[in-house]
Every structure is written in structure tokens, then in C-alpha cells.
Write an enzyme that holds these catalytic residues in place. Structure first.
Site, PDB file in Angstrom:
ATOM      1  N   ASP A  43      -2.989   2.637  -1.185  1.00 22.89           N
ATOM      2  CA  ASP A  43      -2.424   2.449   0.145  1.00 22.89           C
ATOM      3  C   ASP A  43      -2.702   1.031   0.630  1.00 22.89           C
ATOM      4  O   ASP A  43      -3.671   0.395   0.202  1.00 22.89           O
ATOM      5  CB  ASP A  43      -3.051   3.430   1.140  1.00 22.89           C
ATOM      6  CG  ASP A  43      -2.757   4.875   0.792  1.00 22.89           C
ATOM      7  OD1 ASP A  43      -1.682   5.152   0.249  1.00 22.89           O
ATOM      8  OD2 ASP A  43      -3.620   5.720   1.070  1.00 22.89           O
ATOM      9  N   THR A  44      -1.900   0.580   1.548  1.00 21.83           N
ATOM     10  CA  THR A  44      -2.078  -0.756   2.113  1.00 21.83           C
ATOM     11  C   THR A  44      -3.480  -0.929   2.688  1.00 21.83           C
ATOM     12  O   THR A  44      -4.080  -1.993   2.567  1.00 21.83           O
ATOM     13  CB  THR A  44      -1.015  -1.012   3.200  1.00 21.83           C
ATOM     14  OG1 THR A  44       0.279  -0.817   2.609  1.00 21.83           O
ATOM     15  CG2 THR A  44      -1.102  -2.416   3.741  1.00 21.83           C
TER      16      THR A  44
END
Length: 186
Positions: A43-44
Site C-alpha cells: 500500500d502507499t
């Protein structure tokens, strides 16, 4: 033929794709190797070891749960972790659409070899934090974060430190750094 595998130490905030987001950095801001794509994602707002490949079969072996390639995360959670929560995480957690497989989970001291995160995590004066090592073999969407939240300990920071036998720190990759590796290192 080029080596079909790249190890990358992904910083917080980097999007796991090469194309287009003008607001945030993507893999193209760090990796100069054509024809590679992520073998799985982070995920970012997650950090750490990301593998990229130019070989579709190898990508499947890294990402498909049927191959059971373990992935280890160091997770900072809000609150003083309890033995009960660790046992729940280890045996499997019921999430909305599935129950997670058993995981290898244990409390760890605050890692000394981690880089500073930018921006830093939120600190709350009267709420402690704890660190866990969590090894899973599934890797569903935001699974580790969802598992921790389900047992009452929201995730503040998540760093993937190992995929198979490949360990981020043994590779000596600084934050934002990448290198080619041999597939037998997995």
C-alpha cells in the site's frame, strides 16, 4: 538476458505502479529498469521490501497464495499489545469476507535499524505503541492492517522486511534503493 528480479526498499507514500500519479511519487521516480512490474504490492502507506520482475511465471510464484511464499512484516500498533491479541492474530482473524490463515506472530522490541518515516507517525502522549513481527502466506488487500484493527490494535506503521528467504536488511538496501537479485535468493 537480464536478471528477472529487482528488490526495492519502498518508502512511505510511493505508489506501487510506474504510470501516472502527478500528486505522489511512483516507482518510475526510483527504478530505471524497463519491462519490470511489481510482483505483489505494498500500500502507499506501507514501506519496505517490494519485488519487481520481468517474468510472468516468477511473478505468479511470488504472489499466488498456493505457492505459500511467506512475507514478514514489522508492524507498529497503537496500544500496549496483549498476549490475547497476539494469540488471536496467530490463529487467524475473522474479517468481513474471510478468516485469515494462521500466522506467525510475536512481539518485538522497537527496531533500531529502521529509518525515520517521513512524515512521522502520529504520536499520542498517553497512548503507548507496540511492535509486532507478523508472517503471513496470504497477502490479501490490506490484510495485516485489517487483522490488527480486528483485534483492537490499529496499525500505525507497516514495514515488509522479508519475502521468502530474501531479507531487506541482509540485502543492505537503504530507503528508496533497489538492486538486481538472483531468483534463488527467495
Amino acid at each position: 538476458m537480464t536478471t528477472p528480479l529487482i528488490a526495492f526498499n519502498k518508502p512511505y507514500g510511493v505508489i506501487c505502479q510506474f504510470s501516472g500519479d502527478e500528486q505522489r511519487p511512483t516507482l518510475k521516480h526510483y527504478i530505471e529498469a524497463e519491462g519490470y512490474y511489481p510482483a505483489g504490492r505494498l500500500d502507499t502507506d506501507s514501506e519496505g521490501l517490494l519485488l519487481l520482475t520481468n517474468d510472468g511465471r516468477l511473478q505468479a510464484k511470488i504472489t499466488e497464495p498456493k505457492y505459500k511464499l511467506p512475507k514478514t512484516y514489522w508492524v507498529q500498533v497503537e496500544g500496549a499489545i496483549t498476549e490475547s491479541a497476539i494469540l488471536q492474530l496467530a490463529k487467524g482473524v475473522k474479517l468481513k469476507e474471510f478468516t485469515t490463515e494462521p500466522a506467525n506472530v510475536f512481539a518485538i522490541p522497537t527496531p533500531e535499524n529502521l529509518w525515520q518515516r517521513h512524515p512521522p507517525i502520529r504520536e499520542r502522549k498517553f497512548i503507548p505503541t507496540s511492535w509486532l513481527s507478523i508472517t503471513i502466506k496470504e497477502g490479501k488487500n490490506r490484510q495485516v492492517r485489517r487483522m490488527c484493527a480486528a483485534v483492537g490494535f490499529p496499525c500505525l506503521r507497516l514495514v515488509r522486511v522479508q519475502i521468502g528467504q530474501l531479507n531487506l536488511f541482509k540485502q543492505g538496501l537503504a530507503l528508496g534503493q533497489w538492486n538486481y537479485i538472483e531468483t534463488n535468493m527467495l
